[in-house]
Design an enzyme around this catalytic site. Structure first.
Site, PDB file in Angstrom:
ATOM      1  N   GLY A 238      -8.561 -24.877  -6.369  1.00  0.00           N
ATOM      2  CA  GLY A 238      -8.408 -24.154  -5.003  1.00  0.00           C
ATOM      3  C   GLY A 238      -7.402 -24.993  -4.417  1.00  0.00           C
ATOM      4  O   GLY A 238      -6.407 -25.262  -3.420  1.00  0.00           O
ATOM      5  N   GLY A 281      -7.707 -23.315 -11.456  1.00  0.00           N
ATOM      6  CA  GLY A 281      -7.322 -22.284 -11.809  1.00  0.00           C
ATOM      7  C   GLY A 281      -6.274 -22.213 -12.517  1.00  0.00           C
ATOM      8  O   GLY A 281      -5.047 -22.451 -12.514  1.00  0.00           O
ATOM      9  N   ARG A 282      -5.512 -21.262 -10.726  1.00  0.00           N
ATOM     10  CA  ARG A 282      -4.160 -21.134 -10.831  1.00  0.00           C
ATOM     11  C   ARG A 282      -3.206 -21.954 -11.005  1.00  0.00           C
ATOM     12  O   ARG A 282      -1.655 -22.089 -11.915  1.00  0.00           O
ATOM     13  CB  ARG A 282      -3.687 -20.460  -9.032  1.00  0.00           C
ATOM     14  CG  ARG A 282      -3.480 -20.782  -8.123  1.00  0.00           C
ATOM     15  CD  ARG A 282      -3.351 -20.663  -6.849  1.00  0.00           C
ATOM     16  NE  ARG A 282      -4.275 -19.692  -5.873  1.00  0.00           N
ATOM     17  CZ  ARG A 282      -4.041 -18.272  -6.374  1.00  0.00           C
ATOM     18  NH1 ARG A 282      -2.986 -18.419  -6.355  1.00  0.00           N
ATOM     19  NH2 ARG A 282      -5.486 -17.856  -6.036  1.00  0.00           N
ATOM     20  N   ARG A 318      -1.221  -8.542  -6.828  1.00  0.00           N
ATOM     21  CA  ARG A 318      -0.941 -10.017  -6.185  1.00  0.00           C
ATOM     22  C   ARG A 318      -0.998  -8.647  -4.870  1.00  0.00           C
ATOM     23  O   ARG A 318      -1.674  -9.014  -4.303  1.00  0.00           O
ATOM     24  CB  ARG A 318      -0.730 -11.185  -6.350  1.00  0.00           C
ATOM     25  CG  ARG A 318      -2.564 -12.009  -7.523  1.00  0.00           C
ATOM     26  CD  ARG A 318      -1.620 -13.157  -7.986  1.00  0.00           C
ATOM     27  NE  ARG A 318      -1.648 -13.938  -6.253  1.00  0.00           N
ATOM     28  CZ  ARG A 318      -0.996 -15.151  -6.224  1.00  0.00           C
ATOM     29  NH1 ARG A 318       0.424 -14.690  -6.027  1.00  0.00           N
ATOM     30  NH2 ARG A 318      -1.528 -15.591  -5.096  1.00  0.00           N
ATOM     31  N   TYR A 322      -3.426  -8.555  -1.755  1.00  0.00           N
ATOM     32  CA  TYR A 322      -2.912  -9.691  -0.720  1.00  0.00           C
ATOM     33  C   TYR A 322      -1.701  -9.748   0.287  1.00  0.00           C
ATOM     34  O   TYR A 322      -2.075 -10.922   1.010  1.00  0.00           O
ATOM     35  CB  TYR A 322      -3.360 -11.908  -1.344  1.00  0.00           C
ATOM     36  CG  TYR A 322      -4.571 -11.258  -2.310  1.00  0.00           C
ATOM     37  CD1 TYR A 322      -5.878 -10.811  -1.948  1.00  0.00           C
ATOM     38  CD2 TYR A 322      -4.288 -11.604  -3.732  1.00  0.00           C
ATOM     39  CE1 TYR A 322      -6.841 -11.198  -2.701  1.00  0.00           C
ATOM     40  CE2 TYR A 322      -5.048 -11.617  -4.615  1.00  0.00           C
ATOM     41  CZ  TYR A 322      -6.754 -11.717  -4.026  1.00  0.00           C
ATOM     42  OH  TYR A 322      -7.459 -11.465  -5.279  1.00  0.00           O
ATOM     43  N   CYS A 351       1.862   6.593  -8.813  1.00  0.00           N
ATOM     44  CA  CYS A 351       2.013   7.720  -7.837  1.00  0.00           C
ATOM     45  C   CYS A 351       1.460   6.553  -6.435  1.00  0.00           C
ATOM     46  O   CYS A 351       0.583   7.259  -6.269  1.00  0.00           O
ATOM     47  CB  CYS A 351       1.958   8.842  -8.122  1.00  0.00           C
ATOM     48  SG  CYS A 351       1.368  10.104  -6.742  1.00  0.00           S
ATOM     49  N   GLU A 352       2.042   5.562  -5.766  1.00  0.00           N
ATOM     50  CA  GLU A 352       0.862   5.082  -4.603  1.00  0.00           C
ATOM     51  C   GLU A 352       2.485   4.832  -3.346  1.00  0.00           C
ATOM     52  O   GLU A 352       2.935   3.666  -4.439  1.00  0.00           O
ATOM     53  CB  GLU A 352       0.418   4.458  -5.754  1.00  0.00           C
ATOM     54  CG  GLU A 352      -0.833   4.487  -5.458  1.00  0.00           C
ATOM     55  CD  GLU A 352      -1.681   5.052  -5.203  1.00  0.00           C
ATOM     56  OE1 GLU A 352      -2.076   4.922  -3.414  1.00  0.00           O
ATOM     57  OE2 GLU A 352      -3.082   5.843  -5.314  1.00  0.00           O
ATOM     58  N   TYR A 387      -3.558 -14.645 -11.937  1.00  0.00           N
ATOM     59  CA  TYR A 387      -3.991 -13.369 -11.618  1.00  0.00           C
ATOM     60  C   TYR A 387      -3.380 -12.958 -11.149  1.00  0.00           C
ATOM     61  O   TYR A 387      -3.216 -11.953 -10.816  1.00  0.00           O
ATOM     62  CB  TYR A 387      -4.824 -13.955 -10.009  1.00  0.00           C
ATOM     63  CG  TYR A 387      -5.894 -14.911 -10.171  1.00  0.00           C
ATOM     64  CD1 TYR A 387      -6.941 -14.283 -10.326  1.00  0.00           C
ATOM     65  CD2 TYR A 387      -5.789 -16.143  -9.759  1.00  0.00           C
ATOM     66  CE1 TYR A 387      -8.001 -15.520 -10.410  1.00  0.00           C
ATOM     67  CE2 TYR A 387      -6.574 -17.116  -9.535  1.00  0.00           C
ATOM     68  CZ  TYR A 387      -7.799 -17.113  -9.958  1.00  0.00           C
ATOM     69  OH  TYR A 387      -8.899 -17.821  -9.811  1.00  0.00           O
TER      70      TYR A 387
END
Length: 429
Positions: A238, A281-282, A318, A322, A351-352, A387
């Site tokens: 975190g 992690g990050r 990401r 988010y 295509c979004e 990520y």
């Protein structure tokens, strides 16, 4: 840092030309700066154990870098166990305390809220230590590994995160054993013949020091319930990374001091040494990573200008997941760079409608001030080493990008770009 005196321009990554990387390996392309990873590992040298949450960036070359820095590894799946072993980690800890008197650390820990059948088989085969996130895991492990020691991942009843989707504590989270259930879980572990030797808490990603301090207080309360069998406590992860201007890193010294005081109180109570772990992690990889993508079209939609690039949310998810902010810069084709900045939205080829890198939480399209760019120029998405590739997909049947590691001015391919043939391998009519 942006390797240019002009805001929004970047021509190098870790001393290597962005244009050269794109020409050599193609786009879109992930690039990692090995020295930045080492720097972040060394930031945490005060802790007894730094354990990398490899789900943030699991390329074997990245795992090798952190392993050589003395960082251990967390695995959340059978595949991550396999990756850790392939990167040179051994499955077993030493059986005797080290020269510092601390209990041995497990090179690989499996952390999850369930065992799928394959992961339980892998844990048993390699004798890997387990961090249990649900009570049912205890009996399932005891049937296959009687007498094992385990760590409990505890949900303290509260959480925090830069997005609700990254909040891993409280009633809205599936993660961990609910703190009020600990007495019952301890009885189940005793009946099953397993020893609880460790405690782990993690309340979410991007938390600040005040929230992280709450974790230490909550874990200490649970540790007292567990008792003298404890030989390790983990602060979880975190640790925030500054993505936006004005954001800062956590007060690492203050955070360690807080946790070290918690550890010492528990040592005094239990009468033996306790290993203090942190599980970033990050923090270890985010700032090392970049996505190089080529601008393929520039268009106006009413009053808004769009740069359309060859990376999409299949490359970096990401922002669409988010509403995450990533710094961006332009690497122009030639030596001449446009003067001044212009507000642009940056989108990909999918295509979004959600395939926008400059969006806010909720999916609202935003703009970013960038130097003027045209088709053929390169756009660099920064702080993309966590990520990023690990959440990439084959949506729209797009091949996964290549990955490159830059180390001491040299660059090498550490994952080949997928081919169209790779996309259909394993399928049949």
């Amino acid at each position: 840092m942006i390797a240019s005196s002009v805001p929004g321009l970047r021509r190098e990554i870790a001393g290597v030309s962005v244009a050269e990387l794109a020409e050599r390996y193609g786009t879109p392309l992930y690039v990692y700066d090995a020295e930045m990873i080492r720097r972040r590992c060394r930031d945490l040298a005060a802790w007894d154990t730094v354990r990398f949450a490899q789900k943030a960036c699991s390329n074997l070359a990245v795992l090798d870098v952190v392993r050589r820095e003395g960082v251990l590894v967390d695995a959340v799946s059978t595949g991550e166990i396999h990756r850790a072993l392939a990167a040179g980690y051994t499955p077993h800890a030493a059986h005797t305390p080290g020269a510092d008197g601390l209990p041995p650390a497990h090179p690989i820990v499996y952390t999850a809220d369930i065992f799928d059948r394959a992961s339980l088989d892998a844990v048993v085969k390699h004798g890997i230590h387990v961090n249990c996130g649900s009570a049912d895991m205890i009996e399932q492990l005891a049937e296959r590994m009687p007498g094992a020691s385990i760590t409990l991942r505890v949900n303290p009843g509260f959480g925090h995160g830069h997005s609700q989707k990254t909040n891993t504590g409280g009633e809205g989270s599936k993660h961990g054993i609910w703190h009020e259930e600990i007495p019952d879980v301890l009885r189940r572990a005793e009946w099953a013949g397993l020893q609880v030797s460790g405690l782990h808490m993690h309340i979410g990603s991007g938390t600040d020091l005040a929230h992280l301090a709450e974790v230490a207080e909550a874990l200490e309360r649970v540790a007292i319930e567990v008792g003298r069998s404890l030989t390790m406590v983990s602060a979880g992860g975190g640790l925030p990374v500054p993505y936006k201007p004005g954001e800062v890193h956590a007060d690492l010294s203050g955070y360690f001091t807080l946790w070290d005081a918690t550890r010492k109180r528990l040592e005094d109570r239990f009468g033996h040494r306790i290993r203090l772990e942190i599980e970033p992690g990050r923090y270890l990889t985010a700032e090392s990573g970049f996505v190089i993508t080529e601008v393929r079209a520039v268009k106006k939609q009413g009053t808004r200008k769009y740069l359309l690039v060859d990376a999409g949310f299949n490359t970096l998810a990401r922002p669409v997941l988010y509403g995450s902010y990533h710094p961006m810069s332009i690497c122009p084709q030639g030596d001449d760079a446009a003067q001044g900045l212009e507000e642009v939205a940056v989108g990909g080829p999918l295509c979004e409608s959600g395939d926008i890198f400059t969006q806010t939480d909720g999916g609202f399209v935003a703009t970013r001030p960038l130097p003027a760019a045209g088709a053929g120029d390169l756009l660099v998405i920064e702080i993309a080493g966590a990520y990023g590739f690990v959440m990439a997909s084959n949506y729209n049947s797009k091949p996964l990008p290549a990955e490159v590691l830059v180390d001491d001015g040299k660059h090498r391919l550490v994952r080949a770009r997928q081919t169209p043939e790779d996309l259909v391998r394993g399928e049949c009519v």
